[in-house]
Motif scaffolding. Structure first.
Motif, PDB file in Angstrom:
ATOM      1  N   ASN A   1       0.940  -1.217   0.243  1.00  0.00           N
ATOM      2  CA  ASN A   1       0.010  -0.211   0.068  1.00  0.00           C
ATOM      3  C   ASN A   1       0.833   1.177  -0.036  1.00  0.00           C
ATOM      4  O   ASN A   1       0.691   2.185  -0.685  1.00  0.00           O
ATOM      5  N   MET A   2       1.937   1.239   0.590  1.00  0.00           N
ATOM      6  CA  MET A   2       2.879   2.420   0.697  1.00  0.00           C
ATOM      7  C   MET A   2       3.543   2.650  -0.613  1.00  0.00           C
ATOM      8  O   MET A   2       3.646   3.690  -1.153  1.00  0.00           O
ATOM      9  N   ILE A   3       4.151   1.761  -1.130  1.00  0.00           N
ATOM     10  CA  ILE A   3       4.701   1.817  -2.447  1.00  0.00           C
ATOM     11  C   ILE A   3       3.796   2.130  -3.526  1.00  0.00           C
ATOM     12  O   ILE A   3       3.992   2.949  -4.267  1.00  0.00           O
ATOM     13  N   MET A   4       2.246   1.432  -3.477  1.00  0.00           N
ATOM     14  CA  MET A   4       1.360   1.838  -4.410  1.00  0.00           C
ATOM     15  C   MET A   4       0.878   3.346  -4.209  1.00  0.00           C
ATOM     16  O   MET A   4       0.834   4.047  -5.340  1.00  0.00           O
ATOM     17  N   ASN A   5       1.071   3.836  -2.968  1.00  0.00           N
ATOM     18  CA  ASN A   5       0.756   5.469  -2.723  1.00  0.00           C
ATOM     19  C   ASN A   5       1.890   6.227  -3.644  1.00  0.00           C
ATOM     20  O   ASN A   5       1.746   7.263  -4.127  1.00  0.00           O
ATOM     21  N   GLU A   6       3.103   5.628  -3.402  1.00  0.00           N
ATOM     22  CA  GLU A   6       4.301   6.447  -3.898  1.00  0.00           C
ATOM     23  C   GLU A   6       4.209   6.369  -5.575  1.00  0.00           C
ATOM     24  O   GLU A   6       4.151   7.481  -6.052  1.00  0.00           O
ATOM     25  N   TYR A   7       3.822   5.281  -6.109  1.00  0.00           N
ATOM     26  CA  TYR A   7       3.535   5.082  -7.327  1.00  0.00           C
ATOM     27  C   TYR A   7       2.218   6.231  -7.921  1.00  0.00           C
ATOM     28  O   TYR A   7       2.492   6.885  -8.930  1.00  0.00           O
ATOM     29  N   GLU A   8       1.312   6.198  -7.082  1.00  0.00           N
ATOM     30  CA  GLU A   8       0.117   6.891  -7.501  1.00  0.00           C
ATOM     31  C   GLU A   8       0.436   8.425  -7.315  1.00  0.00           C
ATOM     32  O   GLU A   8      -0.062   9.330  -8.004  1.00  0.00           O
ATOM     33  N   MET A   9       1.148   8.844  -6.464  1.00  0.00           N
ATOM     34  CA  MET A   9       1.631  10.195  -6.200  1.00  0.00           C
ATOM     35  C   MET A   9       2.888  10.739  -6.927  1.00  0.00           C
ATOM     36  O   MET A   9       3.240  11.950  -6.845  1.00  0.00           O
ATOM     37  N   PHE A  10       3.530   9.941  -7.757  1.00  0.00           N
ATOM     38  CA  PHE A  10       4.537  10.118  -8.519  1.00  0.00           C
ATOM     39  C   PHE A  10       4.401  11.263  -9.332  1.00  0.00           C
ATOM     40  O   PHE A  10       3.437  11.145 -10.167  1.00  0.00           O
ATOM     41  N   PHE A  11       5.208  12.109  -9.428  1.00  0.00           N
ATOM     42  CA  PHE A  11       5.553  13.259 -10.269  1.00  0.00           C
ATOM     43  C   PHE A  11       7.141  13.750 -10.269  1.00  0.00           C
ATOM     44  O   PHE A  11       7.652  13.589  -9.581  1.00  0.00           O
ATOM     45  N   MET A  12       7.085  14.626 -11.346  1.00  0.00           N
ATOM     46  CA  MET A  12       8.633  15.289 -11.644  1.00  0.00           C
ATOM     47  C   MET A  12       8.746  16.316 -10.818  1.00  0.00           C
ATOM     48  O   MET A  12       7.871  17.267 -10.534  1.00  0.00           O
ATOM     49  N   ILE A  13      10.096  16.205 -10.094  1.00  0.00           N
ATOM     50  CA  ILE A  13      10.337  17.374  -9.191  1.00  0.00           C
ATOM     51  C   ILE A  13      11.159  18.365 -10.110  1.00  0.00           C
ATOM     52  O   ILE A  13      11.428  18.244 -11.252  1.00  0.00           O
ATOM     53  N   LYS A  14      10.766  19.727  -9.721  1.00  0.00           N
ATOM     54  CA  LYS A  14      11.111  20.670 -10.464  1.00  0.00           C
ATOM     55  C   LYS A  14      12.548  20.774 -10.564  1.00  0.00           C
ATOM     56  O   LYS A  14      13.345  20.473  -9.814  1.00  0.00           O
ATOM     57  N   ASN A  15      13.174  21.072 -11.791  1.00  0.00           N
ATOM     58  CA  ASN A  15      14.212  21.091 -12.281  1.00  0.00           C
ATOM     59  C   ASN A  15      15.067  19.512 -12.316  1.00  0.00           C
ATOM     60  O   ASN A  15      16.081  19.529 -12.382  1.00  0.00           O
ATOM     61  N   GLU A  16      13.944  18.762 -12.204  1.00  0.00           N
ATOM     62  CA  GLU A  16      14.745  17.347 -12.238  1.00  0.00           C
ATOM     63  C   GLU A  16      14.806  16.752 -13.776  1.00  0.00           C
ATOM     64  O   GLU A  16      14.156  16.931 -14.600  1.00  0.00           O
ATOM     65  N   SER A  17      15.881  16.201 -13.793  1.00  0.00           N
ATOM     66  CA  SER A  17      16.638  15.456 -15.379  1.00  0.00           C
ATOM     67  C   SER A  17      15.471  14.200 -15.680  1.00  0.00           C
ATOM     68  O   SER A  17      15.001  13.663 -14.712  1.00  0.00           O
ATOM     69  N   ILE A  18      15.358  13.941 -17.027  1.00  0.00           N
ATOM     70  CA  ILE A  18      14.715  12.731 -17.397  1.00  0.00           C
ATOM     71  C   ILE A  18      15.237  11.585 -16.465  1.00  0.00           C
ATOM     72  O   ILE A  18      14.702  10.515 -16.192  1.00  0.00           O
ATOM     73  N   ASP A  19      16.632  11.604 -16.548  1.00  0.00           N
ATOM     74  CA  ASP A  19      17.237  10.290 -16.071  1.00  0.00           C
ATOM     75  C   ASP A  19      16.987  10.252 -14.658  1.00  0.00           C
ATOM     76  O   ASP A  19      16.914   9.112 -13.948  1.00  0.00           O
ATOM     77  N   ALA A  20      17.117  11.115 -14.127  1.00  0.00           N
ATOM     78  CA  ALA A  20      16.796  11.097 -12.509  1.00  0.00           C
ATOM     79  C   ALA A  20      15.271  10.684 -12.136  1.00  0.00           C
ATOM     80  O   ALA A  20      15.028  10.022 -11.322  1.00  0.00           O
ATOM     81  N   LEU A  21      14.103  11.220 -13.088  1.00  0.00           N
ATOM     82  CA  LEU A  21      12.904  11.179 -12.915  1.00  0.00           C
ATOM     83  C   LEU A  21      12.751   9.250 -13.220  1.00  0.00           C
ATOM     84  O   LEU A  21      12.243   8.799 -12.375  1.00  0.00           O
ATOM     85  N   PHE A  22      13.409   8.945 -14.242  1.00  0.00           N
ATOM     86  CA  PHE A  22      13.283   7.556 -14.626  1.00  0.00           C
ATOM     87  C   PHE A  22      14.003   6.670 -13.581  1.00  0.00           C
ATOM     88  O   PHE A  22      13.327   5.686 -13.189  1.00  0.00           O
ATOM     89  N   GLU A  23      14.926   7.004 -12.966  1.00  0.00           N
ATOM     90  CA  GLU A  23      15.478   6.273 -11.820  1.00  0.00           C
ATOM     91  C   GLU A  23      14.646   6.286 -10.629  1.00  0.00           C
ATOM     92  O   GLU A  23      14.585   5.127 -10.081  1.00  0.00           O
ATOM     93  N   ARG A  24      14.106   7.283 -10.249  1.00  0.00           N
ATOM     94  CA  ARG A  24      13.238   7.240  -9.221  1.00  0.00           C
ATOM     95  C   ARG A  24      12.146   6.394  -9.450  1.00  0.00           C
ATOM     96  O   ARG A  24      11.610   5.572  -8.599  1.00  0.00           O
ATOM     97  N   PHE A  25      11.622   6.463 -10.638  1.00  0.00           N
ATOM     98  CA  PHE A  25      10.331   5.804 -11.053  1.00  0.00           C
ATOM     99  C   PHE A  25      10.793   4.308 -11.263  1.00  0.00           C
ATOM    100  O   PHE A  25       9.844   3.417 -10.525  1.00  0.00           O
ATOM    101  N   SER A  26      11.988   3.986 -11.530  1.00  0.00           N
ATOM    102  CA  SER A  26      12.412   2.377 -11.427  1.00  0.00           C
ATOM    103  C   SER A  26      12.414   1.733 -10.368  1.00  0.00           C
ATOM    104  O   SER A  26      12.036   0.624 -10.207  1.00  0.00           O
ATOM    105  N   ILE A  27      12.982   2.598  -9.373  1.00  0.00           N
ATOM    106  CA  ILE A  27      12.862   2.112  -7.910  1.00  0.00           C
ATOM    107  C   ILE A  27      11.580   1.605  -7.377  1.00  0.00           C
ATOM    108  O   ILE A  27      11.145   0.762  -6.709  1.00  0.00           O
TER     109      ILE A  27
END
Length: 144
Positions: free
Chosen positions: A90-116
């Motif tokens: 449930n906690m990880i699903m919440n992370e998934y549902e609330m996932f968004f790009m952080i201001k000034n975040e690179s696509i690589d960093a976004l994808f890395e966080r999402f992959s985790i």
């Protein structure tokens, strides 16, 4: 393979029935060659688990004498109870549902966080189709 079967399925301790019909352990001198081989394999299974376990985890299982018991305890301490697993999912699903790009975040960093997050969900048995994951990443990007 045999050692893994012993770890997962539990022991096969040499026993016999006493004069009253009770099941008792056999003395070492009464063991057959096959029983000796089984005991040796069980000892190897325990040794493998002990060698592969960190000191912190080893202290939790060192008193257990059967590979199956060690494995069950490690599994419980690592994965937790069924309720713990549900809470974690449930906690990880919440992370998934609330996932968004952080201001000034690179696509690589976004994808890395999402992959985790996705890898954690996969480990917990919650899978998504690639198309759905791609859409989630595209929707999570901010306008820059």
């Amino acid at each position: 393979m045999v050692i893994w079967m012993i770890i997962v399925n539990g022991p096969d301790v040499p026993t016999k029935r006493d004069v009253k019909g009770n099941i008792v352990l056999k003395k070492d001198s009464e063991w057959t060659a096959e029983e000796k081989k089984n005991v040796e394999i069980k000892a190897k299974a325990i040794n493998i688990i002990h060698c592969a376990t960190s000191f912190e985890k080893f202290t939790k299982v060192s008193r257990r004498k059967i590979a199956k018991g060690i494995w069950d305890k490690l599994q419980l301490t690592h994965e937790g109870t069924k309720q713990d697993k549900e809470t974690r999912v449930n906690m990880i699903m919440n992370e998934y549902e609330m996932f968004f790009m952080i201001k000034n975040e690179s696509i690589d960093a976004l994808f890395e966080r999402f992959s985790i997050i996705i890898n954690n969900l996969d480990a917990m048995g919650k899978y998504f189709f690639e198309v759905k994951l791609g859409r989630k990443i595209l929707r999570s990007r901010t306008k820059q």
